[in-house]
Design a protein around this motif. Sequence first.
Motif, PDB file in Angstrom:
ATOM      1  N   ILE A  58       5.199  12.011   0.433  1.00 25.32           N
ATOM      2  CA  ILE A  58       6.638  11.990   0.162  1.00 25.32           C
ATOM      3  C   ILE A  58       7.165  10.640   0.610  1.00 25.32           C
ATOM      4  O   ILE A  58       6.927  10.219   1.737  1.00 25.32           O
ATOM      5  CB  ILE A  58       7.363  13.116   0.928  1.00 25.32           C
ATOM      6  CG1 ILE A  58       6.728  14.467   0.616  1.00 25.32           C
ATOM      7  CG2 ILE A  58       8.851  13.122   0.575  1.00 25.32           C
ATOM      8  CD1 ILE A  58       7.167  15.569   1.559  1.00 25.32           C
ATOM      9  N   ASP A  59       7.895   9.972  -0.288  1.00 21.91           N
ATOM     10  CA  ASP A  59       8.380   8.627  -0.002  1.00 21.91           C
ATOM     11  C   ASP A  59       9.815   8.485  -0.504  1.00 21.91           C
ATOM     12  O   ASP A  59      10.156   9.007  -1.569  1.00 21.91           O
ATOM     13  CB  ASP A  59       7.466   7.621  -0.714  1.00 21.91           C
ATOM     14  CG  ASP A  59       7.843   6.182  -0.446  1.00 21.91           C
ATOM     15  OD1 ASP A  59       8.307   5.881   0.664  1.00 21.91           O
ATOM     16  OD2 ASP A  59       7.683   5.357  -1.361  1.00 21.91           O
ATOM     17  N   VAL A  60      10.643   7.786   0.269  1.00 25.28           N
ATOM     18  CA  VAL A  60      12.001   7.460  -0.177  1.00 25.28           C
ATOM     19  C   VAL A  60      12.168   5.961  -0.048  1.00 25.28           C
ATOM     20  O   VAL A  60      11.978   5.389   1.023  1.00 25.28           O
ATOM     21  CB  VAL A  60      13.079   8.161   0.675  1.00 25.28           C
ATOM     22  CG1 VAL A  60      14.464   7.733   0.235  1.00 25.28           C
ATOM     23  CG2 VAL A  60      12.948   9.658   0.586  1.00 25.28           C
ATOM     24  N   GLU A  61      12.487   5.322  -1.169  1.00 25.35           N
ATOM     25  CA  GLU A  61      12.779   3.895  -1.165  1.00 25.35           C
ATOM     26  C   GLU A  61      14.130   3.720  -1.832  1.00 25.35           C
ATOM     27  O   GLU A  61      14.304   4.096  -2.998  1.00 25.35           O
ATOM     28  CB  GLU A  61      11.705   3.112  -1.910  1.00 25.35           C
ATOM     29  CG  GLU A  61      11.912   1.617  -1.813  1.00 25.35           C
ATOM     30  CD  GLU A  61      10.788   0.827  -2.454  1.00 25.35           C
ATOM     31  OE1 GLU A  61      11.056  -0.295  -2.889  1.00 25.35           O
ATOM     32  OE2 GLU A  61       9.662   1.340  -2.548  1.00 25.35           O
ATOM     33  N   VAL A  96      12.954  11.611  -8.132  1.00 26.29           N
ATOM     34  CA  VAL A  96      14.334  12.068  -8.233  1.00 26.29           C
ATOM     35  C   VAL A  96      15.230  10.986  -7.643  1.00 26.29           C
ATOM     36  O   VAL A  96      14.995  10.521  -6.523  1.00 26.29           O
ATOM     37  CB  VAL A  96      14.539  13.395  -7.461  1.00 26.29           C
ATOM     38  CG1 VAL A  96      15.980  13.846  -7.544  1.00 26.29           C
ATOM     39  CG2 VAL A  96      13.604  14.468  -7.976  1.00 26.29           C
ATOM     40  N   MET A  97      16.242  10.595  -8.391  1.00 28.36           N
ATOM     41  CA  MET A  97      17.226   9.634  -7.897  1.00 28.36           C
ATOM     42  C   MET A  97      18.254  10.408  -7.082  1.00 28.36           C
ATOM     43  O   MET A  97      18.882  11.336  -7.587  1.00 28.36           O
ATOM     44  CB  MET A  97      17.909   8.917  -9.064  1.00 28.36           C
ATOM     45  CG  MET A  97      18.940   7.915  -8.616  1.00 28.36           C
ATOM     46  SD  MET A  97      18.263   6.498  -7.774  1.00 28.36           S
ATOM     47  CE  MET A  97      17.722   5.528  -9.156  1.00 28.36           C
ATOM     48  N   ASP A 103      22.002  11.985   2.951  1.00 33.62           N
ATOM     49  CA  ASP A 103      21.467  11.304   4.128  1.00 33.62           C
ATOM     50  C   ASP A 103      19.931  11.289   4.044  1.00 33.62           C
ATOM     51  O   ASP A 103      19.263  12.210   4.504  1.00 33.62           O
ATOM     52  CB  ASP A 103      21.934  12.019   5.396  1.00 33.62           C
ATOM     53  CG  ASP A 103      21.558  11.284   6.661  1.00 33.62           C
ATOM     54  OD1 ASP A 103      20.804  10.292   6.573  1.00 33.62           O
ATOM     55  OD2 ASP A 103      22.009  11.707   7.738  1.00 33.62           O
ATOM     56  N   THR A 104      19.388  10.229   3.470  1.00 32.59           N
ATOM     57  CA  THR A 104      17.938  10.138   3.264  1.00 32.59           C
ATOM     58  C   THR A 104      17.173   9.895   4.562  1.00 32.59           C
ATOM     59  O   THR A 104      15.956   9.991   4.580  1.00 32.59           O
ATOM     60  CB  THR A 104      17.593   9.025   2.254  1.00 32.59           C
ATOM     61  OG1 THR A 104      18.093   7.781   2.740  1.00 32.59           O
ATOM     62  CG2 THR A 104      18.187   9.322   0.890  1.00 32.59           C
ATOM     63  N   GLU A 105      17.885   9.603   5.653  1.00 29.64           N
ATOM     64  CA  GLU A 105      17.233   9.399   6.955  1.00 29.64           C
ATOM     65  C   GLU A 105      16.853  10.728   7.613  1.00 29.64           C
ATOM     66  O   GLU A 105      16.052  10.753   8.531  1.00 29.64           O
ATOM     67  CB  GLU A 105      18.163   8.617   7.899  1.00 29.64           C
ATOM     68  CG  GLU A 105      18.509   7.229   7.414  1.00 29.64           C
ATOM     69  CD  GLU A 105      17.316   6.294   7.401  1.00 29.64           C
ATOM     70  OE1 GLU A 105      16.498   6.379   8.331  1.00 29.64           O
ATOM     71  OE2 GLU A 105      17.206   5.492   6.456  1.00 29.64           O
TER      72      GLU A 105
END
Length: 144
Positions: A58-61, A96-97, A103-105
């Motif tokens: 799982i990654d969020v950029e 998914v955008m 709050d992606t943190e």
Amino acid sequence: MLMRTDPFRELDRLTQQLLGTTGTWSRPSPMPMDAYREGDEYVIALDLPGVATDAIDIDVERNMLTVKAERRPAVKAENVQMELSERPLGVFSRQVMLADTLDTERIKADYEAGVLTLRIPIAERAKPRKITITGGEQHKQISG
């Protein structure tokens, strides 16, 4: 709050089902997803039956959430002859955008019974709040 990024995802999924192709790292298969709001957070549930926890990434950029997983073949003994194999193997992915109001943190991930559940809180700055009015006294004019 969530936006689909690939309008042809469903067409790709149907094509892969018809042709029996497996996903690769360069062209992963799609994974089914539900997304909904529950109170002050968004919930994304992804179906990943038979996938080991260590095979999920799982990654969020910026605001792009990417989930990749790999369903590997089960280890078989030497004298096993496969008679039927319908469960898809290979790499699965979903992007998914996420809106700026999330709050992606503080994303929480849970994996149970083949379902990966992501809980994304709504950012404090996006929640409705009351504004207090200060002041109210008449301004005095000073004459000199």
